[in-house]
Scaffold this active site. Structure first.
Site, mmCIF file in Angstrom:
data_model
loop_
_atom_site.group_PDB
_atom_site.id
_atom_site.type_symbol
_atom_site.label_atom_id
_atom_site.label_comp_id
_atom_site.label_asym_id
_atom_site.label_seq_id
_atom_site.Cartn_x
_atom_site.Cartn_y
_atom_site.Cartn_z
ATOM 1 N N GLY A 53 56.496 -3.230 0.371
ATOM 2 C CA GLY A 53 57.893 -3.594 0.150
ATOM 3 C C GLY A 53 58.395 -2.816 -1.055
ATOM 4 O O GLY A 53 58.207 -1.605 -1.134
ATOM 5 N N CYS A 84 50.355 -0.824 -0.302
ATOM 6 C CA CYS A 84 51.506 -0.046 -0.767
ATOM 7 C C CYS A 84 52.092 -0.664 -2.041
ATOM 8 O O CYS A 84 51.514 -0.536 -3.104
ATOM 9 C CB CYS A 84 52.535 0.102 0.350
ATOM 10 S SG CYS A 84 53.710 1.443 0.057
ATOM 11 N N HIS A 204 50.261 1.528 5.029
ATOM 12 C CA HIS A 204 50.644 0.298 5.730
ATOM 13 C C HIS A 204 49.798 0.093 6.983
ATOM 14 O O HIS A 204 50.245 0.390 8.098
ATOM 15 C CB HIS A 204 52.119 0.370 6.142
ATOM 16 C CG HIS A 204 53.079 0.248 5.021
ATOM 17 N ND1 HIS A 204 53.637 -0.949 4.628
ATOM 18 C CD2 HIS A 204 53.600 1.186 4.196
ATOM 19 C CE1 HIS A 204 54.460 -0.744 3.614
ATOM 20 N NE2 HIS A 204 54.458 0.539 3.336
ATOM 21 N N GLU A 206 49.264 -2.587 8.491
ATOM 22 C CA GLU A 206 49.868 -3.628 9.320
ATOM 23 C C GLU A 206 50.899 -3.091 10.306
ATOM 24 O O GLU A 206 51.330 -3.810 11.218
ATOM 25 C CB GLU A 206 50.520 -4.702 8.430
ATOM 26 C CG GLU A 206 51.845 -4.328 7.803
ATOM 27 C CD GLU A 206 51.725 -3.400 6.594
ATOM 28 O OE1 GLU A 206 52.771 -3.061 6.009
ATOM 29 O OE2 GLU A 206 50.593 -3.017 6.246
#
Length: 225
Positions: A53, A84, A204, A206
């Site tokens: 984020g 991240c 990332h 995910e």
């Protein structure tokens, strides 16, 4: 079957994608996934993921929610995985912080560069060389979005050595990071590492259908004693 509760800090960023990845896993223990927004949520967790984020925003929202200091205490005894922006928050020091500085949880013995790969338009994906994951010979296709870069490993204690879990090929580093006589084992090629029961990834995982990093966190960091 005894249940294990894994929290995902759900103040900002890609927390829903981590939730989906954890829900896909087959585990020897039942996984209870908790979206953490309050101190009561955190107290229910055996481990925690801090998603990607915006690191400054996540730190600010955690402070406003009364979670920042409890998170520091949490990581003294329980596993945390930072992806991240989460990786920045877990670092000992950061280069390129916004004006006014960057609050850090610390805990991992590294120096990291914020937005080390460049701006949003310079985001990219790349195959990674793996160490210790299932099917390590099969590359992991990773997404780098305004990703941080590990600049240096800072003298970890003997009882908590750093294990490199994934590297990016030297040829794929941004030109601004390439130096003469640079080798493949330079810290800047490290994109995933573990120290003790904490995990850090600068990309990332995910955002893929490949759940090997979530499996690694659960089995190598959370379920070990």
């Amino acid at each position: 079957m005894e249940e294990v509760s894994i929290g995902i800090l759900a103040l900002q960023g890609a927390f829903a994608e981590h939730q989906a990845s954890l829900n896909r896993l087959n585990s020897s223990r039942k996984l209870n996934v908790i979206l953490v927004r309050t101190l009561d949520d955190l107290h229910q967790c055996d481990a925690l993921i801090i998603p990607g984020g915006e690191s400054t925003t996540i730190a600010l929202l955690a402070r406003l929610a009364g979670l920042f200091e409890p998170l520091k205490e949490f990581m003294k005894t329980k596993p945390i995985w930072g992806t991240c922006a989460g990786a920045i928050l877990l670092s000992q020091s950061v280069v390129g912080a916004k004006k006014g500085g960057q609050e850090l949880l610390g805990g991992l013995s590294i120096k990291i560069a914020r937005n080390g790969w460049g701006s949003q338009v310079e985001s990219f994906e790349a195959p990674l060389d793996l160490n210790g994951l299932e099917e390590s010979t099969r590359p992991f296709q990773a997404f780098f979005i305004r990703a941080p870069v590990v600049l240096e490993l800072q003298s970890p204690s003997d009882d908590l050595p750093i294990t490199v879990v994934a590297r990016i090929p030297l040829s794929l580093l941004p030109p601004s990071l390439i130096e003469e006589n640079m080798t493949e084992d330079d810290p800047r090629t490290i994109v995933a590492l573990r120290q003790g029961r904490h995990l850090l990834t600068t990309f990332h995982p995910e955002l893929t259908e490949d759940d090997r990093f979530h499996e690694y966190f659960v089995h190598k960091c959370v379920l070990i004693q």
